[in-house]
Design a protein around this motif. Structure first.
Motif, PDB file in Angstrom:
ATOM      1  N   GLY A 108       0.836  -1.193   0.000  1.00 19.53           N
ATOM      2  CA  GLY A 108       0.000   0.000   0.000  1.00 19.53           C
ATOM      3  C   GLY A 108       0.871   1.244   0.000  1.00 19.53           C
ATOM      4  N   ILE A 109       0.424   2.271  -0.689  1.00 13.46           N
ATOM      5  CA  ILE A 109       1.199   3.515  -0.763  1.00 13.46           C
ATOM      6  C   ILE A 109       1.408   4.120   0.617  1.00 13.46           C
ATOM      7  CG2 ILE A 109       1.203   5.888  -1.614  1.00 13.46           C
ATOM      8  CD1 ILE A 109       1.892   3.863  -3.739  1.00 13.46           C
ATOM      9  N   ASP A 110       0.390   4.038   1.471  1.00 11.83           N
ATOM     10  CA  ASP A 110       0.525   4.609   2.813  1.00 11.83           C
ATOM     11  C   ASP A 110       1.644   3.923   3.590  1.00 11.83           C
ATOM     12  OD1 ASP A 110      -1.488   6.415   2.387  1.00 11.83           O
ATOM     13  OD2 ASP A 110      -3.044   5.236   3.381  1.00 11.83           O
ATOM     14  N   GLU A 111       1.786   2.610   3.424  1.00 10.86           N
ATOM     15  CA  GLU A 111       2.866   1.897   4.105  1.00 10.86           C
ATOM     16  C   GLU A 111       4.223   2.384   3.621  1.00 10.86           C
ATOM     17  OE1 GLU A 111       4.677  -2.599   4.852  1.00 10.86           O
ATOM     18  OE2 GLU A 111       3.060  -2.306   3.400  1.00 10.86           O
ATOM     19  N   VAL A 112       4.365   2.541   2.308  1.00 17.89           N
ATOM     20  CA  VAL A 112       5.631   3.026   1.761  1.00 17.89           C
ATOM     21  C   VAL A 112       5.945   4.413   2.294  1.00 17.89           C
ATOM     22  CG1 VAL A 112       6.872   3.667  -0.346  1.00 17.89           C
ATOM     23  CG2 VAL A 112       5.429   1.634  -0.330  1.00 17.89           C
ATOM     24  N   LEU A 113       4.950   5.293   2.318  1.00 20.25           N
ATOM     25  CA  LEU A 113       5.161   6.646   2.823  1.00 20.25           C
ATOM     26  C   LEU A 113       5.597   6.622   4.284  1.00 20.25           C
ATOM     27  CD1 LEU A 113       2.080   8.403   1.191  1.00 20.25           C
ATOM     28  CD2 LEU A 113       4.486   8.857   0.660  1.00 20.25           C
ATOM     29  N   ALA A 114       4.985   5.738   5.072  1.00 16.08           N
ATOM     30  CA  ALA A 114       5.359   5.633   6.486  1.00 16.08           C
ATOM     31  C   ALA A 114       6.802   5.158   6.624  1.00 16.08           C
ATOM     32  CB  ALA A 114       4.420   4.676   7.217  1.00 16.08           C
ATOM     33  N   ARG A 115       7.197   4.156   5.843  1.00 13.40           N
ATOM     34  CA  ARG A 115       8.568   3.657   5.912  1.00 13.40           C
ATOM     35  C   ARG A 115       9.564   4.735   5.487  1.00 13.40           C
ATOM     36  NH1 ARG A 115       8.844  -2.048   6.098  1.00 13.40           N
ATOM     37  NH2 ARG A 115       6.866  -2.801   6.922  1.00 13.40           N
ATOM     38  N   VAL A 116       9.202   5.519   4.490  1.00 15.12           N
ATOM     39  CA  VAL A 116      10.065   6.612   4.037  1.00 15.12           C
ATOM     40  C   VAL A 116      10.259   7.630   5.159  1.00 15.12           C
ATOM     41  CG1 VAL A 116      10.149   8.634   2.501  1.00 15.12           C
ATOM     42  CG2 VAL A 116       9.612   6.371   1.568  1.00 15.12           C
TER      43      VAL A 116
END
Length: 232
Positions: A108-116
């Motif tokens: 999910g894009i939100d997961e990627v954003l959180a990891r970033v």
């Protein structure tokens, strides 16, 4: 929305994923560069000096693992691996080669954003210098005094338990493979003695976790290793 303006390099040969990540990261205020091959990734790193790289392992030409190895030889650039779920061995290899985290596809894009965000915060903490006293909820660690407190009460740790906790905290938010932790705490000659790590993680959890059966701080990353969590 992030206003950091951090430069992010996305490396993936699946153009749909590349474009989706580029749109989302740009919308959140990041400056984005892209590459569709390992060779292109290395060129972009040299030309644009990004603040973080999202790296697919299944690249044509120079592999994602080789890109990770070459980049890590020259810099501390945060690397988040993008990987399909059935390549656990490659994910472990990438982490051992210096990757900071991984996100399994499909994601999910939100997961990627959180990891970033986590990776960029971690980098900023390193650049600004680590505070001598670390606190997270009821846990407090004074690195200068080598003392640990939970809810204001001192907790007695063995030297090995303390070194393990310190290694996890210093790399908080990052996934640490078993091999990484064994090498940092016990030395490079202990790269295969995973049972040492399992025992000491259990002991450490019993001493610092509010509920050792449901850890808040030392999280297990199945098949890979551990991650120190600072989020509630």
């Amino acid at each position: 929305m992030s206003k950091s303006g951090a430069r992010i390099l996305i490396v993936d040969d699946e153009i749909e994923i590349l474009r989706a990540l580029q749109r989302s990261l740009t919308a959140h205020g990041y400056e984005v560069f892209t590459a569709e091959s390992g060779e292109g990734a290395l060129e972009e790193v040299g030309q644009h000096r990004p603040d973080l790289m999202l790296l697919d392992l299944g690249l044509p030409g120079v592999s994602g693992l080789e890109v990770c190895r070459r980049v890590r030889e020259q810099s501390n650039l945060p690397i988040i691996v993008l990987s399909v779920k059935d390549t656990e061995r490659d994910k472990v290899l990438a982490l051992d080669l210096g990757a900071d985290d991984y996100v399994s596809k499909p994601f999910g894009i939100d997961e990627v954003l959180a990891r970033v965000r986590v990776a960029l915060r971690h980098t900023a903490q390193i650049q600004s210098g680590t505070e001598p006293i670390f606190t997270a909820g009821p846990l407090s660690v004074d690195f200068a005094q080598r003392s640990v407190h939970v809810n204001g009460k001192e907790v007695k740790l063995t030297p090995t338990e303390y070194d393990l906790l310190k290694a996890l905290i210093k790399n908080r938010g990052k996934i640490m493979t078993r091999q990484m932790l064994l090498a940092q705490v016990w030395g490079t000659g202990y790269g295969t003695e995973a049972h040492y790590l399992h025992v000491y993680v259990g002991q450490l959890r019993r001493k610092i976790e509010p509920d050792p059966a449901h850890p808040r701080f030392i999280l297990t990353v199945s098949g890979v290793g551990y991650r120190f969590n600072t989020e509630d």
